[in-house]
Scaffold this active site. Structure first.
Site, PDB file in Angstrom:
ATOM      1  CE  LYS A  77      40.679  42.438  39.421  1.00  0.00           C
ATOM      2  NZ  LYS A  77      41.350  41.171  39.119  1.00  0.00           N
ATOM      3  CB  THR A  78      36.352  44.706  37.195  1.00  0.00           C
ATOM      4  OG1 THR A  78      36.977  43.451  37.474  1.00  0.00           O
ATOM      5  CG2 THR A  78      36.174  44.839  35.699  1.00  0.00           C
ATOM      6  CG  ASP A  99      43.031  42.933  35.909  1.00  0.00           C
ATOM      7  OD1 ASP A  99      43.259  43.059  37.124  1.00  0.00           O
ATOM      8  OD2 ASP A  99      41.984  42.450  35.452  1.00  0.00           O
ATOM      9  CD  GLU A 100      43.744  38.806  37.903  1.00  0.00           C
ATOM     10  OE1 GLU A 100      44.375  38.694  38.968  1.00  0.00           O
ATOM     11  OE2 GLU A 100      42.549  38.489  37.777  1.00  0.00           O
ATOM     12  CD  GLN A 140      42.398  37.103  44.312  1.00  0.00           C
ATOM     13  OE1 GLN A 140      41.748  36.555  43.434  1.00  0.00           O
ATOM     14  NE2 GLN A 140      42.076  38.302  44.781  1.00  0.00           N
ATOM     15  NE  ARG A 156      37.617  33.604  43.403  1.00  0.00           N
ATOM     16  CZ  ARG A 156      37.947  34.876  43.271  1.00  0.00           C
ATOM     17  NH1 ARG A 156      37.399  35.609  42.339  1.00  0.00           N
ATOM     18  NH2 ARG A 156      38.812  35.445  44.091  1.00  0.00           N
TER      19      ARG A 156
END
Length: 778
Positions: A34-35, A226-227, A257, A615
């Site tokens: 994503k980043t 983002d998010e 998430q 994670r």
DNA sequence: GCAACATGGGGTTGC
DNA sequence: CCCATGTTGC
């Protein structure tokens, strides 16, 4: 700029990056790059003629913003990135509000109140209203007000809203509306905004001043968020306003998430995005580059228990990797010991460094047993979360001087320092000052300035005048000297530094060092040279606003130090680690006892568990304790319900390998393992599997409750069939579990999960059809 | 006004 | 158990 930057992307990533104009939603599964997509897209925009000045990129943490900035700079090669607006919602809006808040009557150097400041203001108000602060707990009231602001509800609307009033009546707290009203007025009088105000007031200004709205609509032609699954209604509305003209809004998120509803976030924002704009381009990033198949499969299956998700199918090309280890210990202390022992063992066995490990827990309070056991084994660690540096008392005291110097309206800070260090302005004097300021409708500071005319008595008057003179001298310095010099002077004039220096206790020493560190941070702030062409705001006001928005996780200076990290799952979002321990998987803890009353709450807990699992890159341990100390007494906890939702296939529920377990359970009870592990948890698993061989719960020294009876020998020429054709009622053959009957199929069409009963292979199992190798028998 | 002690209350997560 | 607040005694 690197010419080939598009080549490094997969097809979907490239599709997202090269979409320039019009609304875009990127559904980005955990670990799907994503980043990389966000940063590459920024670079791509600029390559296609978009000016950095016109790009706004909003994140949820400072760390994410920093990382994004660094990565964009890397792609662009030069310093082209410096004009980008990248930051958290809160910090970006704080910056804009410095320019615009005067329209609402706030000083441009308004103070930002952190949660503690806000609660303290609330407490004063509750007491002023003669309400019982045991009933009107500041914490509770704060949460109510916060929720109101996050849904853009001011005090008037709050008091007029029937539903809200009904809720408060039912909770027997009818005065919250009144408290909210006074709180809002008090903050305004103090020239202060709390965290929620940074969003709320931004919205109010954009709504009330069309010229301001136009200005920013044309400045921020391209907006990235983002998010997005963690945005609240206030953020949603602001984005909608800012993006209304160009509609170049790119949101990135993963509904699986979404873990911040307690902060007002609503998952609806991402679920509804497609309906908010015409012609929304949707790109799904479904390839996970982070985790092993085992880890990803477990994660997928866990999250499949939630309803109403955006359909997606996260997959990976990575190896299957190790099984996920499930471990039960007798107590929380043994859990700590087990984890520390296992870390030591894994370091030897698999050559990991300390930095490769993370311990994730639901609540900060759980860190204790891990700290102790790590310390005992001399494994260096660092705890993230808890008090931020800037929340320490000595720092808040010092900062209060700076705040008052910048903004004399700030009563909260003024009250903090008016008699610290002791200068003879006691309780009675302060109360008198408060009364006078209310009577004359002026600030406390103005009362102090005019102390003589209000008739304060000689000794007190002298003290007050000394204080006023001192603060004024700081203010006078501001124009001529930089923030650091002013801060040094504050330390000297107030005697704070000397006083702490003379305190030779350990705490005193620590406090002295902390204040020195604060001074260093101000120095660093003022002395970081401006890059060419870049004009950073180096004022004290800018510094103060920045630091209140910093969290513990942002003290990144020694990011790379080789230590084991301990943090909450919330704090771990966006991070990845080779080896993850998710601990405390017990009912009432995780899922939290506070969040099991509605399906929505429980699903959020499950998403949190999903975040924890995802994670991990290579190895994952899940631990839980039979009993643990809570408020001083030992309480028993059932294993978390989430543990039953995991597919047996990738789980080793009997992890006892190496010497670590013997160490972990060796202390105290001799048969801690058989008692603790076999009975409760395993029994429950067995009950769910009617056809399983009857494993008695009689105490055996070391039962090996392998959940995968591997006796089945696949039929010659075993070849898996296409899962698409599988339906309930069919008989199938599994490589390991043998023959079984499909009793049900659930889950999204591209992520179907079958319930299959294997009479000889351990009973009922949930199997993900996309991954399992099944042959249709009939 | 402050240090030393007593009491009570806490139920998550964090910008 | 641990912290924050309130109370007491100098």
């Amino acid at each position: 700029m690197k010419a080939n930057y598009l080549d490094e992307l997969n097809e979907q990533q490239r599709e997202a990056v090269t979409h320039i104009n019009g609304p875009l939603m990127i559904v980005a599964g955990a670990g799907s790059g994503k980043t990389k997509v966000l940063t590459t897209r920024i670079a791509h925009l600029m390559r296609n003629g978009v000016d950095a000045f016109n790009i706004l990129s909003l994140t949820f943490t400072n760390k994410a913003a920093r990382e994004m900035k660094e990565r964009v700079e890397k792609i662009l090669g030069g310093s082209e990135a410096r004009n980008l607006y990248i930051g958290t919602f809160h910090s970006v809006f704080a910056r804009l509000l410095r320019a615009e808040a005067s329209r609402l009557g706030y000083p441009s150097d308004f103070t930002i109140y952190d949660t503690d400041d806000a609660k303290s203001v609330l407490k004063t108000i509750i007491n002023e209203l003669n309400l019982d602060d045991k009933h009107y707990k500041p914490n509770f009231v704060y949460n109510r007000i916060s929720a109101a602001k996050n849904s853009l509800m001011g005090p008037e609307e709050y008091q007029l809203d029937h539903l809200v009033q009904q809720e408060d009546m039912r909770a027997n707290r009818p005065m919250i509306g009144k408290i909210y009203d006074m709180y809002a007025k008090r903050c305004f009088k103090n020239g202060a905004m709390d965290f929620d105000d940074l969003l709320f007031k931004m919205y109010v200004i954009l709504k009330a001043f069309p010229e301001v709205l136009h200005k920013y609509q044309h400045k921020f032609k391209y907006i990235m968020i983002d998010e997005y699954q963690d945005t609240n209604p206030a953020q949603y509305e602001i984005i909608k306003l800012l993006g209304a003209v160009n509609e170049n809004i790119c949101v990135v998120g993963d509904d699986a998430q979404s873990i911040y509803s307690f902060r007002g976030a609503t998952i609806e924002n991402i679920l509804q995005f497609e309906k908010d704009y015409d012609d929304v381009k949707v790109v799904k990033l479904e390839q996970n580059y982070r985790s092993t198949k085992s880890i990803l499969n477990v994660a997928n299956e866990v999250i499949a228990h939630n309803k109403g998700q955006i359909e997606k199918n996260l997959w990976t090309d990575n190896t299957e990797g190790d099984t996920i280890k499930l471990v039960r210990t007798m107590t929380d202390n043994e859990e700590g010991k087990f984890v520390a022992d296992t870390i030591a063992e894994q370091k030897l066995r698999n050559h990991y460094d300390n930095r490769d490990f993370v311990i994730l827990y639901r609540t900060n309070a759980q860190s204790r047993s891990f700290e102790e056991s790590l310390r005992r084994k001399a494994i260096p660690y660092r705890i993230y979360g808890g008090l931020s540096f800037y929340q320490r008392k000595e720092i808040k005291d010092f900062v209060a001087y700076l705040r008052v110097t910048m903004n004399t309206r700030d009563e909260e800070s003024l009250k903090r320092i008016i008699n610290y260090p002791v200068r003879g302005i006691g309780k009675t004097t302060i109360e008198k000052t408060v009364v006078l300021s209310n009577e004359h409708n002026i600030t406390m500071w103005e009362v102090l300035e005019r102390a003589k005319e209000f008739g304060f008595k000689s000794g007190t008057l002298e003290a007050i005048e000394g204080f006023v003179t001192m603060i004024s001298s700081f203010q006078a310095m501001l124009g001529k000297q930089n923030a650091y010099d002013v801060a040094v002077m504050v330390g000297k004039s107030t005697n704070i530094v000397k006083e702490l220096f003379n305190d030779k206790t350990t705490e005193g020493l620590a406090r002295y060092e902390n204040v020195q560190e604060l001074l260093n941070s101000i120095k660093e702030f003022t002395e970081t040279p401006d890059e060419e062409g870049e004009l950073l705001d180096k004022s004290m006001g800018s510094y103060l606003q920045q630091i209140t928005l910093l969290t513990d996780a942002d003290q990144g200076n020694n990011e790379d130090s080789d230590v084991v990290k301990l943090m909450t799952i919330h704090a771990a979002k966006g991070l990845e680690f080779p080896v993850v321990f998710t601990v405390g998987l017990e009912e009432t803890l995780f899922p939290s006892g506070m969040s099991i009353n509605t399906r929505e709450e429980l699903e959020e807990e499950r998403r949190l568990f999903y975040v924890a699992i995802t994670r991990a890159k290579a190895r994952l341990w899940l631990t839980h304790a039979n009993s643990r100390y809570r408020f001083g007494n030992l309480v028993q906890n059932e294993p978390s319900r989430f543990l039953e939702e995991m597919p047996d296939k990738f789980i080793d529920r009997s992890y006892a390998g190496g010497g670590s377990v013997r160490n972990a359970f060796g202390s105290g009870s001799t048969n801690g393992w058989s008692n603790s592990n076999a009975n409760n948890m395993f029994d429950r698993m067995q009950k769910k599997s009617p056809a399983a061989p009857a494993q008695s719960s009689s105490p055996k020294p070391m039962p090996k409750p392998s959940s995968v009876p591997v006796n089945h020998v696949p039929t010659a020429g075993f070849a898996p069939d296409d899962p698409a054709g599988m339906q309930p009622g069919m008989e199938v053959e599994h490589q390991k579990f043998g023959f079984g009957n499909i009793t049900a199929i659930e889950g999204a069409p591209n992520n179907r999960i079958a319930t299959i009963v294997f009479p000889k292979g351990g009973g009922e199992k949930k199997i993900m059809l996309n991954y399992a190798k099944l042959r249709i028998v009939k």
